[in-house]
Design an enzyme around this catalytic site. Structure first.
Site, PDB file in Angstrom:
ATOM      1  N   LYS A 170      -4.712   5.610   3.085  1.00  0.00           N
ATOM      2  CA  LYS A 170      -4.892   6.459   3.327  1.00  0.00           C
ATOM      3  C   LYS A 170      -5.210   7.743   2.194  1.00  0.00           C
ATOM      4  CE  LYS A 170      -1.899   7.357   7.302  1.00  0.00           C
ATOM      5  NZ  LYS A 170      -0.895   7.618   7.975  1.00  0.00           N
ATOM      6  N   ASP A 180      -1.037  -3.271   8.871  1.00  0.00           N
ATOM      7  CA  ASP A 180      -2.159  -2.522   9.627  1.00  0.00           C
ATOM      8  C   ASP A 180      -3.429  -1.812   9.515  1.00  0.00           C
ATOM      9  OD1 ASP A 180       0.709  -1.516   8.936  1.00  0.00           O
ATOM     10  OD2 ASP A 180       1.589  -0.235   9.812  1.00  0.00           O
TER      11      ASP A 180
END
Length: 410
Positions: A170, A180
């Site tokens: 992010k 992930d």
């Protein structure tokens, strides 16, 4: 004067009744949305359908899963939606397709705008739910799904990258790649590239896996650390390697699922195909060594099964069962690994699945959430991973359970 008073009184009564009726109607809608469906679920059904019907019974609208109060575009709901799409493909039961389509139409308007989505955050989690749009577009021809697909593809074009060209997890986590994130971004990227770009970006997709393997792989255990900070500036990062300090089962579950799902779109002729199959085998061999002998499950912190506080965790186990079973079914893994998947799934249904009198089933011991950094700060320690909330019927476990059941035809 009396006539005027009567008129005003009558007007106020009409307004009161209108508001009252509207309020009752609104409450009725909320009550209907939040109420359980009366349904008895037969134990003769396969586990995939038993779980799917249990979910629908508890939450008539897919967006309500995890007890969400409002609809939202979300990676976990995307994972669950994908499992329902696969279940529909297997059963052709329209109920499962409608459950997904209703969710999609709730969070994507007729112009293709996505609810609560902000491209400027460059959050790779937001890409994941986009995987359900390919199938919806094909089956419904609704152009909103094409518009949404293009928006998500545009995010990947602008996604911040490490100096070595890996996607940041992010924008608020600079220079970081998490296991992930491989699941959140690469299967969507691979399918989009295959269907709309003639495979033009397959090399870039393989690059993401190469970086993760290079920087998070631990030669001692064969496992992969949860994340890597290229800058090595994060408090949780090893100052020599940049890796986070522990092995978290669900993060490797995300990674294993990413590999088997990307391989659906990568032709065998591509050099990356053999590489990904190699990574999958390497992980499969390593994980088997840490599978609990008694139950067939995996622990929250993968390599510390005997340490006090560690627990057998449902979502990571479900993801491993899915990846092992699909890997064997597709010919990427030796057939002997099917037994590993079966032991895992049998462990889930005997140890972690609870059945109500009416047949409704629940999955227990699901880690609610785990990450690194942020506020409050998450340090990636053993104590951190075992200290996160443990939940029942959390969507991190629901979707992978259905996917594993389908691959094992349970």
């Amino acid at each position: 004067m009396n006539l005027l008073k009567k008129t005003n009184t009558l007007f106020l009564i009409v307004i009161y009744l209108t508001i009252s009726c509207n309020g009752k109607q609104e409450n009725k809608i909320k009550s209907e949305e939040n109420s359980k469906i009366e349904l008895t679920i037969s134990d003769t059904l396969k586990w995939s359908e038993r779980m799917a019907l249990s979910i629908i019974k508890r939450h008539p609208k897919l967006w309500q899963v995890d007890d969400n109060k409002n609809p939202k575009w979300d990676y976990k709901l995307g994972l669950l939606s994908l499992s329902f799409e696969k279940l529909y493909d297997k059963t052709q039961n329209q109920k499962y397709f409608d459950y997904v389509e209703n969710y999609a139409k709730t969070v994507i308007d007729s112009n293709g705008s996505i609810l609560n989505y902000d491209i400027e955050k460059y959050n790779i989690d937001m890409i994941n739910a986009g995987k359900i749009l390919f199938d919806l577009l094909e089956k419904t021809k609704d152009e909103r799904y094409l518009a949404a697909l293009k928006t998500l593809r545009k995010q990947l074009e602008g996604q911040s990258r490490t100096e070595s060209d890996g996607f940041w997890h992010k924008n608020i986590y600079p220079n970081q790649m998490w296991l992930d994130g491989l699941y959140m971004g690469t299967p969507f990227y691979a399918q989009y590239s295959a269907e709309f770009e003639n495979g033009k970006f397959f090399d870039d997709i393989i690059k993401q896996f190469e970086l993760i393997q290079k920087h998070t792989f631990d030669p001692q255990t064969g496992l992969l650390f949860h994340a890597w900070d290229e800058s090595k500036k994060m408090e949780w990062a090893n100052k020599e390697t940049g890796c986070s300090p522990n092995f978290w089962s669900r993060s490797m579950g995300w990674y294993a699922m990413a590999i088997v799902d990307v391989l659906d779109y990568l032709p065998k002729s591509h050099s990356g195909h053999e590489k990904l199959v190699g990574y999958l085998n390497q992980l499969a061999i390593a994980l088997e060594k840490f599978q609990d002998e008694e139950t067939g499950l995996w622990y929250q912190v993968t390599n510390m099964g005997g340490k006090e506080g560690n627990y057998l965790e449902a979502s990571g186990t479900s993801m491993f069962a899915y990846a092992y079973a699909k890997g064997v079914n597709k010919g990427y893994l030796s057939s002997s690994f099917k037994d590993v998947a079966r032991r895992a799934f049998n462990g889930l249904i005997t140890q972690l699945i609870k059945v109500d009198e009416d047949g409704e089933i629940h999955i227990t011991q699901v880690c609610g959430s785990a990450g690194l950094g942020g506020n409050p700060y998450r340090d990636g320690s053993f104590e951190y991973y075992i200290g996160e909330k443990i939940k029942i019927d959390n969507s991190h476990g629901l979707g992978p359970f259905i996917l594993a059941a389908l691959e094992l035809d349970k």
